[in-house]
Design an enzyme around this catalytic site. Structure first.
Site, PDB file in Angstrom:
ATOM      1  N   GLY A   1       0.987   0.214 -10.257  1.00 43.84           N
ATOM      2  CA  GLY A   1       1.022   0.399  -8.820  1.00 43.84           C
ATOM      3  C   GLY A   1       1.696  -0.753  -8.099  1.00 43.84           C
ATOM      4  O   GLY A   1       2.669  -1.349  -8.578  1.00 43.84           O
ATOM      5  N   SER A   2       1.185  -1.090  -6.917  1.00 46.23           N
ATOM      6  CA  SER A   2       1.821  -2.102  -6.070  1.00 46.23           C
ATOM      7  C   SER A   2       1.780  -3.500  -6.679  1.00 46.23           C
ATOM      8  O   SER A   2       2.523  -4.386  -6.231  1.00 46.23           O
ATOM      9  CB  SER A   2       1.151  -2.120  -4.695  1.00 46.23           C
ATOM     10  OG  SER A   2       1.402  -0.907  -4.006  1.00 46.23           O
TER      11      SER A   2
END
Length: 416
Positions: free
Chosen positions: A327-328
């Site tokens: 993810g981020s």
């Protein structure tokens, strides 16, 4: 005198035969007597010291004193794991003076929740040198019932309630996967460290309990006791106290972890709170959790099957063993790779329309209207998806993969 003593034998030949037989018998008696004297000489003078030592070993018995295991605290000194007093029921034939009939044994088996045959089978495994454990970590109410039963049927039946230290996890919902759990020592462990453990000891089987086993376990003490022929204690001859294990302080914060437990409830998932300045792990929660103390006693097949077949996988440490898209967290890696390979500068801008197309696939930014024109700093602040999609495409899959491996992705962490 000699001739007179043989006057009752009329025939001279018979007298001579009798004399020879008498001399032969006396010779045999003499040889036996010499053999006895020789044996006594060997036992007393030559092998006396070895037999004396053997006699002392039979009279003096050495007992092992289990050391208190080290305690585990959080970063603020709040106690997470300590020790409690537990009780095992053992059967020791050496201390038995009377036998119990089936009715009396059934009283004990009923209290323990066992079948009568199960109790008898466990008793058969005992010897005067090695008592058998009938029940492990019995609760206080069961201890009280057993004490009442022994008051009725007698206390010289070979059954003994044995106090034993057990691990006490004060907050079982707080990082149980990282604290780990205890379990009975295996044969391989006994062979690898002879003299350190004995059969039936509990050792760290997972997590910190396993990783810091040598620090937490301490050093066993010894007690030399004089006993009689029935293995009953007479007096203590010598005592070497046990050395307690070392205490351990973790980086985690108890309050933060309790808050994560509250947030997750029964939902499956994982979360980590880290101090970005030091790398200290302040909180780490894998949900759902399990009580690590269940592994310190006899785990029933039903409980194990329930844990193993649970679709939410409570035994899996989802923080370090679960496989999830980064993810981020991966966005800074993309940014650093782009800077390294000169794809952009901190002042470079990329436009985010709210959507990114790759072939026939469309990937939307979390902000559906888009962020517009963004610099690198602003893209990180806004965590813009499209910005990093575009930059990653410019870096290229091979260079991005190479840089990610250099940052530690795809490698073993050494945790767990």
């Amino acid at each position: 005198m000699r001739r007179e003593s043989l006057e009752w034998i009329s025939d001279e030949a018979e007298r001579r035969i009798f004399q020879r037989r008498t001399l032969f018998a006396l010779g045999i008696i003499g040889l036996v007597f010499c053999a006895i004297l020789l044996r006594l000489f060997v036992l007393q003078m030559i092998r006396g010291e070895s037999y004396l030592a053997l006699s002392e070993r039979n009279r003096i018995r050495e007992y092992r004193i289990t050391p208190p295991r080290g305690l585990i605290f959080d970063r603020n000194g709040r106690l997470l794991v300590d020790n409690r007093l537990g009780f095992n029921l053992i059967y020791n034939p050496a201390s038995r003076k009377k036998r119990l009939d089936d009715e009396q044994l059934r009283i004990i088996s009923t209290i323990l929740g066992l079948e009568l045959d199960e109790l008898k089978d466990a008793m058969k495994q005992a010897s005067i040198y090695k008592p058998s454990r009938i029940a492990v970590d019995i609760d206080y109410s069961t201890v009280a019932k057993l004490e009442e039963a022994f008051n009725i049927i007698g206390r010289d039946t070979g059954f003994e309630i044995q106090p034993t230290p057990k691990r006490n996890y004060r907050y079982p919902q707080v990082v149980p996967h990282f604290l780990g759990h205890m379990g009975e020592v295996c044969i391989a462990h006994l062979k690898s460290e002879p003299g350190v453990y004995r059969e039936g000891d509990l050792v760290g089987k997972a997590g910190i309990e396993k990783a810091l086993e040598k620090e937490l376990r301490g050093k066993a003490g010894r007690e030399w006791v004089e006993e009689n022929a029935f293995h009953q204690r007479i007096r203590t001859l010598r005592l070497e106290p046990a050395t307690p294990g070392k205490n351990v302080y973790l980086t985690i914060d108890l309050e933060l972890n309790l808050e994560l437990v509250k947030i997750f409830g029964q939902r499956a998932g994982a979360a980590v709170v880290m101090d970005a300045r030091t790398g200290d792990i302040l909180a780490a929660h894998s949900s759902p959790w399990f009580d690590p103390s269940i592994f310190g006693r006899s785990l029933s097949p039903q409980v194990w099957k329930q844990l193993e077949s649970d679709p939410s996988h409570p035994l899996l440490n989802k923080v370090i063993s679960g496989l999830y898209p980064p993810g981020s967290v991966f966005k800074p890696v993309v940014a650093l790779a782009a800077l390294k390979y000169g794809v952009l500068t901190p002042e470079s801008t990329v436009f985010c329309p709210g959507i990114y197309r790759l072939g026939s696939f469309e990937y939307r930014c979390w902000k559906r209207d888009g962020h517009g024109l963004l610099s690198l700093h602003r893209a990180i602040v806004e965590s813009c998806d499209v910005y990093f999609y575009r930059v990653a495409e410019q870096v290229g899959i091979d260079r991005l993969a190479e840089f990610a491996r250099a940052c530690g992705f795809g490698k073993r962490t050494g945790i767990g």
